[in-house]
Design a protein around this motif. Structure first.
Motif, PDB file in Angstrom:
ATOM      1  N   VAL A  55      36.506  51.071  54.753  1.00  0.00           N
ATOM      2  CA  VAL A  55      36.308  51.622  53.404  1.00  0.00           C
ATOM      3  C   VAL A  55      36.348  50.489  52.385  1.00  0.00           C
ATOM      4  N   ARG A  56      37.350  49.619  52.505  1.00  0.00           N
ATOM      5  CA  ARG A  56      37.436  48.467  51.591  1.00  0.00           C
ATOM      6  C   ARG A  56      36.278  47.504  51.809  1.00  0.00           C
ATOM      7  N   CYS A  57      35.850  47.386  53.073  1.00  0.00           N
ATOM      8  CA  CYS A  57      34.736  46.493  53.394  1.00  0.00           C
ATOM      9  C   CYS A  57      33.460  46.962  52.713  1.00  0.00           C
ATOM     10  N   ALA A  58      33.231  48.277  52.698  1.00  0.00           N
ATOM     11  CA  ALA A  58      32.025  48.829  52.079  1.00  0.00           C
ATOM     12  C   ALA A  58      32.010  48.600  50.575  1.00  0.00           C
ATOM     13  N   ARG A  59      33.199  48.465  49.986  1.00  0.00           N
ATOM     14  CA  ARG A  59      33.294  48.256  48.537  1.00  0.00           C
ATOM     15  C   ARG A  59      33.462  46.785  48.181  1.00  0.00           C
ATOM     16  N   GLY A  60      33.549  45.918  49.198  1.00  0.00           N
ATOM     17  CA  GLY A  60      33.838  44.505  48.967  1.00  0.00           C
ATOM     18  C   GLY A  60      32.723  43.783  48.246  1.00  0.00           C
ATOM     19  N   LYS A  61      33.113  42.709  47.577  1.00  0.00           N
ATOM     20  CA  LYS A  61      32.150  41.895  46.837  1.00  0.00           C
ATOM     21  C   LYS A  61      31.880  40.560  47.528  1.00  0.00           C
ATOM     22  N   ASN A  62      32.722  40.216  48.514  1.00  0.00           N
ATOM     23  CA  ASN A  62      32.561  38.941  49.213  1.00  0.00           C
ATOM     24  C   ASN A  62      31.419  39.048  50.212  1.00  0.00           C
ATOM     25  N   ALA A  63      30.440  38.193  50.102  1.00  0.00           N
ATOM     26  CA  ALA A  63      29.260  38.259  50.972  1.00  0.00           C
ATOM     27  C   ALA A  63      29.624  38.063  52.434  1.00  0.00           C
ATOM     28  N   SER A 349      23.992  53.240  52.108  1.00  0.00           N
ATOM     29  CA  SER A 349      22.970  52.207  51.922  1.00  0.00           C
ATOM     30  C   SER A 349      23.459  50.911  52.537  1.00  0.00           C
ATOM     31  N   ASN A 350      22.511  50.080  52.926  1.00  0.00           N
ATOM     32  CA  ASN A 350      22.825  48.767  53.494  1.00  0.00           C
ATOM     33  C   ASN A 350      23.092  47.795  52.357  1.00  0.00           C
ATOM     34  N   PRO A 351      24.330  47.255  52.251  1.00  0.00           N
ATOM     35  CA  PRO A 351      24.624  46.340  51.145  1.00  0.00           C
ATOM     36  C   PRO A 351      23.818  45.059  51.196  1.00  0.00           C
ATOM     37  N   LYS A 352      23.197  44.762  52.341  1.00  0.00           N
ATOM     38  CA  LYS A 352      22.368  43.560  52.449  1.00  0.00           C
ATOM     39  C   LYS A 352      20.914  43.843  52.084  1.00  0.00           C
ATOM     40  N   ASP A 353      20.614  45.137  51.894  1.00  0.00           N
ATOM     41  CA  ASP A 353      19.250  45.524  51.567  1.00  0.00           C
ATOM     42  C   ASP A 353      19.020  45.324  50.072  1.00  0.00           C
ATOM     43  N   PRO A 354      18.020  44.513  49.667  1.00  0.00           N
ATOM     44  CA  PRO A 354      17.778  44.272  48.240  1.00  0.00           C
ATOM     45  C   PRO A 354      17.536  45.555  47.465  1.00  0.00           C
ATOM     46  N   ALA A 355      16.861  46.526  48.097  1.00  0.00           N
ATOM     47  CA  ALA A 355      16.597  47.798  47.421  1.00  0.00           C
ATOM     48  C   ALA A 355      17.896  48.528  47.108  1.00  0.00           C
TER      49      ALA A 355
END
Length: 377
Positions: A55-63, A349-355
């Motif tokens: 859950v924290r990982c999905a909200r994380g800001k660290n790439a 959504s995929n956090p790595k997806d630009p869209a």
């Protein structure tokens, strides 16, 4: 790689039989109960804490901590890829010297294990560092190209505390490399499992059903249809399984009669259970009904696996029992609560997806605009 729970003798002769001219004494009922109970507990820990950390990982800001999202196409191809990998390992062990293969694999998992264990213990170790600890920030950046065509290959941020965790993990790594002790194996196995549950995200429940359904067939075929799965699991000297000795009470830490559980039987159901926890949170009802239901279903499924294995004295494909339980129980709860549509329409959504990033940014800007309008009024 997914592996079944092994038979109680881990490749040794049946109780009272002979192995290499010696007789292995039968395991005591207490020793067997301790081994199975310990395997069950060790399987539950990475699922529970990995789901919370997801859950924290999905909200994380660290790439460097961004999760890897599994799509329906990935899920459909995974059993095929896993089958090819498993068969390839089996052929390697049959053709080449097992000693050299395991030496190469040991070095590979030595590096991966240190990184995984360091990432696992880092949040816990932070509580033990004093407030005045000199913590410096570092960034490991590796790019390709130049100018506008520059592309990030590696962008990893870490600090002095992470380096301390890396040093502690390296001690475990050296212990594993030199002794191949079962405790060091389990420390790496638990770290791999927790990292898998935390960092591998299913994008929706349908994808989870496709993945679990495909591996359900995969597990049954390779355990019941051939001896490939069991052979590889017993020959593969790498922390891809959790083990616990059934003769611990008799021999102590030098015990060698192991029961085992493949990491795939933890990670695959675990990422589905973690998805249901994030679905619970998305409902904003301050309840974790689906998470606890699926978690209880996992306990039931794994307990049933161990019971059947003990009764029939034969390796069992754990996903045969885990998949129906982990999917069936939450779906029944959703039917009872009238939330089947919400469950299967939930999408990550995929956090790595630009869209996805653009959509998130636009949503944030829209919310900020609404807040400013309210203030002006």
């Amino acid at each position: 790689m997914d592996s079944a729970v092994s038979d109680p003798h881990n490749g040794s002769a049946e109780a009272g039989g002979s192995t290499n001219g010696t007789t292995r004494p039968p395991s005591t009922p207490e020793g067997i109960a301790l081994a199975y109970g310990s395997l069950l507990l060790m399987a539950l820990l990475p699922i529970f804490f990995g789901a919370l950390r997801s859950v924290r990982c999905a909200r994380g800001k660290n790439a460097s901590d961004m999760p890897e999202t599994i799509t329906s196409r990935d899920a459909a191809r995974f059993p095929i890829i896993a089958s090819c990998t498993l068969l390839g390992l089996y052929l390697f062990f049959k053709i080449f010297s097992q000693e050299y293969i395991n030496l190469l694999l040991s070095m590979y998992f030595f590096v991966l294990g240190i990184l995984a264990l360091s990432h696992t213990i880092s949040p816990f170790m932070n509580k033990f560092f004093p407030a005045n600890f000199p913590n410096r920030q570092y960034q490991l950046l590796f790019t390709q190209g130049s100018g506008e065509n520059k592309e990030e290959i590696i962008n990893y941020e870490f600090d002095t505390k992470d380096l301390v965790c890396l040093g502690l993990s390296s001690i475990v790594g050296v212990w594993y490399l030199l002794r191949k002790h079962w405790i060091a194996n389990n420390l790496f196995g638990l770290a791999f499992s927790l990292n898998g549950v935390e960092l591998l995200h299913l994008n929706n429940v349908s994808t989870g059903c496709i993945l679990l359904g495909g591996l359900f067939i995969y597990d049954i075929f390779w355990v019941f249809g051939t001896n490939v799965m069991v052979t590889v699991a017993k020959s593969f000297e790498a922390p891809i399984k959790l083990v616990f000795p059934q003769d611990l009470l008799e021999k102590g830490l030098e015990a060698d009669n192991f029961a085992m559980l493949g990491l795939g039987d933890i990670v695959i159901p675990g990422i589905f259970i973690a998805l249901l926890l994030r679905f619970d949170i998305s409902l904003k009802k301050n309840t974790h009904t689906y998470f606890y239901t699926s978690f209880a279903a996992y306990i039931f499924g794994l307990g049933l696996t161990i019971f059947i294995m003990h009764i029939f004295k034969h390796a069992q494909p754990a996903l045969l029992y885990l998949v129906p339980a982990c999917i069936g129980f939450p779906v029944l709860v959703a039917l009872a609560k009238g939330e089947v549509t919400e469950m299967f329409s939930y999408e990550e959504s995929n956090p790595k997806d630009p869209a996805a990033v653009t959509e998130t940014r636009e949503g944030t800007e829209a919310a900020a605009s609404k807040g400013l309008e309210k203030k002006e009024k």
